[in-house]
Design a protein around this motif. Sequence first.
Motif, PDB file in Angstrom:
ATOM      1  N   VAL A 127       0.846  -1.195   0.000  1.00 24.08           N
ATOM      2  CA  VAL A 127       0.000   0.000   0.000  1.00 24.08           C
ATOM      3  C   VAL A 127       0.881   1.245   0.000  1.00 24.08           C
ATOM      4  O   VAL A 127       1.863   1.304   0.735  1.00 24.08           O
ATOM      5  N   GLU A 128       0.497   2.222  -0.805  1.00 27.84           N
ATOM      6  CA  GLU A 128       1.103   3.552  -0.764  1.00 27.84           C
ATOM      7  C   GLU A 128      -0.030   4.560  -0.760  1.00 27.84           C
ATOM      8  O   GLU A 128      -0.961   4.443  -1.557  1.00 27.84           O
ATOM      9  N   ALA A 129       0.055   5.547   0.149  1.00 26.49           N
ATOM     10  CA  ALA A 129      -1.009   6.532   0.264  1.00 26.49           C
ATOM     11  C   ALA A 129      -0.439   7.908   0.564  1.00 26.49           C
ATOM     12  O   ALA A 129       0.593   8.034   1.220  1.00 26.49           O
ATOM     13  N   LYS A 130      -1.154   8.939   0.068  1.00 25.06           N
ATOM     14  CA  LYS A 130      -0.803  10.331   0.349  1.00 25.06           C
ATOM     15  C   LYS A 130      -2.056  11.054   0.822  1.00 25.06           C
ATOM     16  O   LYS A 130      -3.138  10.868   0.262  1.00 25.06           O
ATOM     17  N   VAL A 131      -1.872  11.891   1.840  1.00 26.28           N
ATOM     18  CA  VAL A 131      -2.950  12.682   2.397  1.00 26.28           C
ATOM     19  C   VAL A 131      -2.604  14.159   2.218  1.00 26.28           C
ATOM     20  O   VAL A 131      -1.471  14.569   2.478  1.00 26.28           O
ATOM     21  N   ASP A 132      -3.564  14.939   1.771  1.00 24.55           N
ATOM     22  CA  ASP A 132      -3.402  16.378   1.601  1.00 24.55           C
ATOM     23  C   ASP A 132      -3.531  17.051   2.968  1.00 24.55           C
ATOM     24  O   ASP A 132      -4.626  17.193   3.499  1.00 24.55           O
ATOM     25  N   VAL A 133      -2.403  17.472   3.542  1.00 26.30           N
ATOM     26  CA  VAL A 133      -2.407  18.032   4.891  1.00 26.30           C
ATOM     27  C   VAL A 133      -3.163  19.358   4.951  1.00 26.30           C
ATOM     28  O   VAL A 133      -3.810  19.658   5.954  1.00 26.30           O
ATOM     29  N   ALA A 134      -3.122  20.138   3.883  1.00 28.08           N
ATOM     30  CA  ALA A 134      -3.830  21.427   3.877  1.00 28.08           C
ATOM     31  C   ALA A 134      -5.343  21.250   3.994  1.00 28.08           C
ATOM     32  O   ALA A 134      -6.056  22.188   4.344  1.00 28.08           O
ATOM     33  N   SER A 135      -5.835  20.044   3.745  1.00 33.43           N
ATOM     34  CA  SER A 135      -7.277  19.781   3.826  1.00 33.43           C
ATOM     35  C   SER A 135      -7.763  19.558   5.255  1.00 33.43           C
ATOM     36  O   SER A 135      -8.951  19.288   5.453  1.00 33.43           O
ATOM     37  N   VAL A 136      -6.894  19.690   6.243  1.00 32.26           N
ATOM     38  CA  VAL A 136      -7.280  19.438   7.636  1.00 32.26           C
ATOM     39  C   VAL A 136      -8.549  20.233   7.976  1.00 32.26           C
ATOM     40  O   VAL A 136      -8.686  21.404   7.633  1.00 32.26           O
ATOM     41  N   ASP A 137      -9.492  19.553   8.638  1.00 29.63           N
ATOM     42  CA  ASP A 137     -10.771  20.167   8.985  1.00 29.63           C
ATOM     43  C   ASP A 137     -11.186  19.705  10.375  1.00 29.63           C
ATOM     44  O   ASP A 137     -11.464  18.518  10.583  1.00 29.63           O
ATOM     45  N   THR A 138     -11.229  20.649  11.324  1.00 31.69           N
ATOM     46  CA  THR A 138     -11.670  20.350  12.686  1.00 31.69           C
ATOM     47  C   THR A 138     -12.939  21.126  13.049  1.00 31.69           C
ATOM     48  O   THR A 138     -13.283  21.243  14.219  1.00 31.69           O
ATOM     49  N   ASN A 139     -13.598  21.688  12.041  1.00 32.07           N
ATOM     50  CA  ASN A 139     -14.793  22.516  12.232  1.00 32.07           C
ATOM     51  C   ASN A 139     -14.489  23.828  12.952  1.00 32.07           C
ATOM     52  O   ASN A 139     -15.370  24.427  13.566  1.00 32.07           O
ATOM     53  N   ASP A 140     -13.223  24.274  12.903  1.00 30.00           N
ATOM     54  CA  ASP A 140     -12.833  25.556  13.484  1.00 30.00           C
ATOM     55  C   ASP A 140     -11.727  26.136  12.601  1.00 30.00           C
ATOM     56  O   ASP A 140     -10.591  25.672  12.661  1.00 30.00           O
ATOM     57  N   GLU A 141     -12.066  27.126  11.767  1.00 32.07           N
ATOM     58  CA  GLU A 141     -11.116  27.647  10.783  1.00 32.07           C
ATOM     59  C   GLU A 141      -9.855  28.207  11.444  1.00 32.07           C
ATOM     60  O   GLU A 141      -8.756  28.052  10.914  1.00 32.07           O
TER      61      GLU A 141
END
Length: 182
Positions: free
Chosen positions: A56-70
């Motif tokens: 398995v190889e995977a990449k996550v877009d870190v800028a997409s982080v969403d905690t419901n608080d901008e």
Amino acid sequence: MSIEIPGYRPGTWTLDPAHSEVTFSVRHMMISKVRGSFGVKEATLIAPENPLEAKVEAKVDVASVDTNDEGRDAHLRSADFFDVENHPTMEFVSTGTRVEDGDFFVDGDLTIRGITKPVSFELDFGGFGTDPYGNYKAGASAKTVINREDFGLTWNAALETGGVLVGKDITIGLDLQGALQV
């Protein structure tokens, strides 16, 4: 060692980002948890005849982080935490798959903020099936706990009442769906 998984098909599987999610939770003020998610950028599973030899190889877009608080999300994107300007993705590359006492684990190298450490995800197969468009799909969930400080995520603030603002242990959860490429 080889195992049999009903419905398993060898081949190349690619992630369906519309039906996949990477989540996390961390202690906040030592009294509650903050939860969030990331958009999955891409993931590929190379599945040979023996599922235990899958890669398995995977990449996550870190800028997409969403905690419901901008405001918190902007702070997480900053150099205090993920430093997305210099490290736009988190990456995972598997090093092996194993079964222990009937439970599946995927071991691999997780890279966050340019620091790579070994991790093990406990895997729960959801199953296999064909969608209405004829695509053969697989689903799985996985979970691990990491120490964020091992990855250079060391920002914190002391609390007046004792303790710290952000806990060290991060629970990472994966809910994934992929399609077999033909």
